[in-house]
Design an enzyme around this catalytic site. Structure first.
Site, PDB file in Angstrom:
ATOM      1  CG  ASN A 144      -0.318  -0.064   2.519  1.00  0.00           C
ATOM      2  OD1 ASN A 144       0.722  -0.700   2.693  1.00  0.00           O
ATOM      3  ND2 ASN A 144      -0.909   0.596   3.501  1.00  0.00           N
ATOM      4  CE  LYS A 167       7.419 -11.279   0.741  1.00  0.00           C
ATOM      5  NZ  LYS A 167       6.241 -10.987  -0.138  1.00  0.00           N
ATOM      6  CB  ALA A 168       9.213  -5.103  -0.982  1.00  0.00           C
ATOM      7  N   GLY A 220       1.350  -5.703   7.998  1.00  0.00           N
ATOM      8  CA  GLY A 220       0.336  -6.415   7.230  1.00  0.00           C
ATOM      9  C   GLY A 220      -0.858  -6.756   8.093  1.00  0.00           C
ATOM     10  CD  GLU A 242       1.518  -0.626  10.592  1.00  0.00           C
ATOM     11  OE1 GLU A 242       0.296  -0.921  10.652  1.00  0.00           O
ATOM     12  OE2 GLU A 242       2.067  -0.190   9.578  1.00  0.00           O
ATOM     13  CB  CYS A 276      -2.492   0.349   8.312  1.00  0.00           C
ATOM     14  SG  CYS A 276      -1.070   1.425   8.507  1.00  0.00           S
TER      15      CYS A 276
END
Length: 468
Positions: A144, A167-168, A220, A242, A276
């Site tokens: 996002n 790890k995007a 996530g 988060e 988020c």
């Protein structure tokens, strides 16, 4: 991928097709890591930590400052990549670049303030407390904020002296790699930071099973976060989580209603609501409820939706085909249970992942969308009789990432600050984060912090030394 400073191409590997969510166009094929790639990344991270933990504060600061300067120079290219991959408007993507610039600059200063302390002891004895880097970090970043999330995952560990395997998201690789390249070009040794992509379950299982990794940093969903915490617990790895939110917004009758609407409506629909900390559950005092719904609906219906690079567009598409499908399901359930659909509620056109800005009023609490974070362009507005009922609704869910409140009553502001169960609270503003402010939640929204001095401390361990 990038491992030990080397760019890794497709070769024999499985691939993922990266698509523009506004057009559906394929932007390229992304190589996905196999176990040999992950082993190489782990070996590099071990070497990188052995090297970087001994880097001076000045060396770490120079790399972070240099990367910030390069991101500023490459602002338009980075923003363009984020808009093409993720869909957000160019204006929002430029803001995201600047978030990284400020964060990297902040941590370049913080590395000079990693203070320990000396304890008072009798003559002939000395006791000191020092802070050391925790070790190689496995960092998982979502799609996002394709620039800002990788920036957060890289900046604090590098400032602390750790190495990182990033790890995007597979949907937004060029953005993450662009941020990493700025660090390399600023002088970061190749072994210190790696970027891998692949099946999320396979990559996370493999990395977290390795004793090389000493910390997990994850942004996530709550469900995935719980699973990763269990994996990390097997080796007692430190975690910063988060996780999801369902942002309550308390609006009281003493506010300037039009001014509040002018601020909260654009903030609700930035990045198509895929934030988020997005304001989502609008908890409105009965006296102004009808006017609030009318004003909110009018403004939402007027938002210009289109490809993020088009002039004048205020909201781009959702990031992938899964998101409009999820919105249709959630909105349909809410309406079936008695919620009033004021505007939106459907896809726009037959190309890309566009979904109309949506307003639901009087949605029953048993609707799925009142329990589950929509993570999309849907605002939920319900009426409440008084402050006690409004606080109770804000605290009803197990999430506690960000909350908002609008009131001119100073004593009420103090009560809300004390009573709302949230990691971050914005009163009479939409600002919920800054480079020097800790970012994180409570309850099911996770634990630990990114940004601020707390984000750097999360990458350190404390050692006490007694000398006789």
């Amino acid at each position: 991928m990038v491992i030990a400073g080397e760019r890794i191409g497709i070769d024999h590997r499985a691939t993922f097709t990266v698509r523009n969510p506004a057009t559906g166009e394929a932007l390229g094929q992304l190589p996905l890591a196999d176990t040999a790639d992950l082993d190489r990344a782990l070996d590099a991270a071990a070497r990188g930590f052995a090297l970087w933990r001994h880097a001076s504060a000045a060396q770490r600061a120079d790399v972070l400052q240099g990367a910030a300067a390069l991101m500023l120079e490459r602002k338009e290219a980075l923003a363009w990549a984020a808009t093409q991959e993720q869909g957000k408007t160019l204006a929002e993507a430029r803001v995201e670049v600047m978030m990284n610039v400020e964060l990297f600059r902040f941590y370049a200063g913080e590395v000079h303030r990693l203070y320990g302390r000396q304890l008072v002891r009798p003559t002939g004895m000395r006791s000191t407390v020092v802070h050391e880097p925790v070790g190689p970090v496995a960092a998982f970043a979502p799609w996002n904020f394709p620039l800002g999330n990788p920036g957060r995952k890289l900046a604090a560990p590098i400032a602390a002296g750790c190495s990182v395997i990033l790890k995007a998201a597979e949907e937004t690789p060029a953005s993450a790699l662009g941020v990493l390249q700025c660090l390399y070009d600023a002088g970061l040794p190749g072994d210190v930071a790696q970027a891998v992509f692949g099946d999320p379950a396979q990559v996370s299982d493999y990395l977290l099973a390795s004793p090389v990794i000493r910390k997990l940093s994850f942004t996530g969903s709550t469900a995935i976060g719980k699973h990763l915490m269990k994996l990390a617990a097997n080796d007692l790895k430190r975690t910063t989580m988060e996780l999801g939110g369902h942002g309550p917004v308390l609006v009281f009758g003493d506010v300037d209603l039009e001014a509040v609407l002018d601020k909260v409506v654009p903030h609700k629909f930035r990045n198509a609501g895929q934030v988020c900390v997005a304001p989502t559950r609008f908890i409105v005092e009965d006296a102004i409820y009808d006017r609030f719904v009318a004003g909110f609906t009018q403004r939402a219906a007027a938002i210009r939706v289109g490809p993020g690079w088009h002039e004048g567009v205020q909201m781009g598409p959702m990031a992938n085909p899964r998101r409009p499908e999820a919105m249709e399901k959630l909105v349909g359930d809410a309406v079936a249970r008695g919620g009033r659909l004021m505007t939106g509620g459907a896809r726009i056109g037959n190309q890309g992942c566009f979904f109309a800005p949506t307003v639901l009023a009087d949605t029953p609490l048993d609707a799925e969308i009142m329990q589950e974070e929509p993570f999309g362009p849907v605002a939920l507005i319900n009426r409440y009789a008084d402050e006690a009922a409004m606080i109770a609704e804000a605290n009803r869910l197990p999430y506690g990432l960000a909350a908002y409140a609008w009131t001119q009553d100073y004593r009420r502001q103090r009560r809300l600050a004390a009573e709302l169960e949230t990691g971050m609270l914005a009163i009479n503003t939409t600002t919920i984060g800054a480079a020097d402010a800790p970012f994180g939640g409570v309850k099911w929204s996770g634990h630990g912090h990114e940004d601020g001095p707390e984000g750097l401390q999360a990458c350190l361990v404390t050692k006490t030394i007694h000398e006789g």
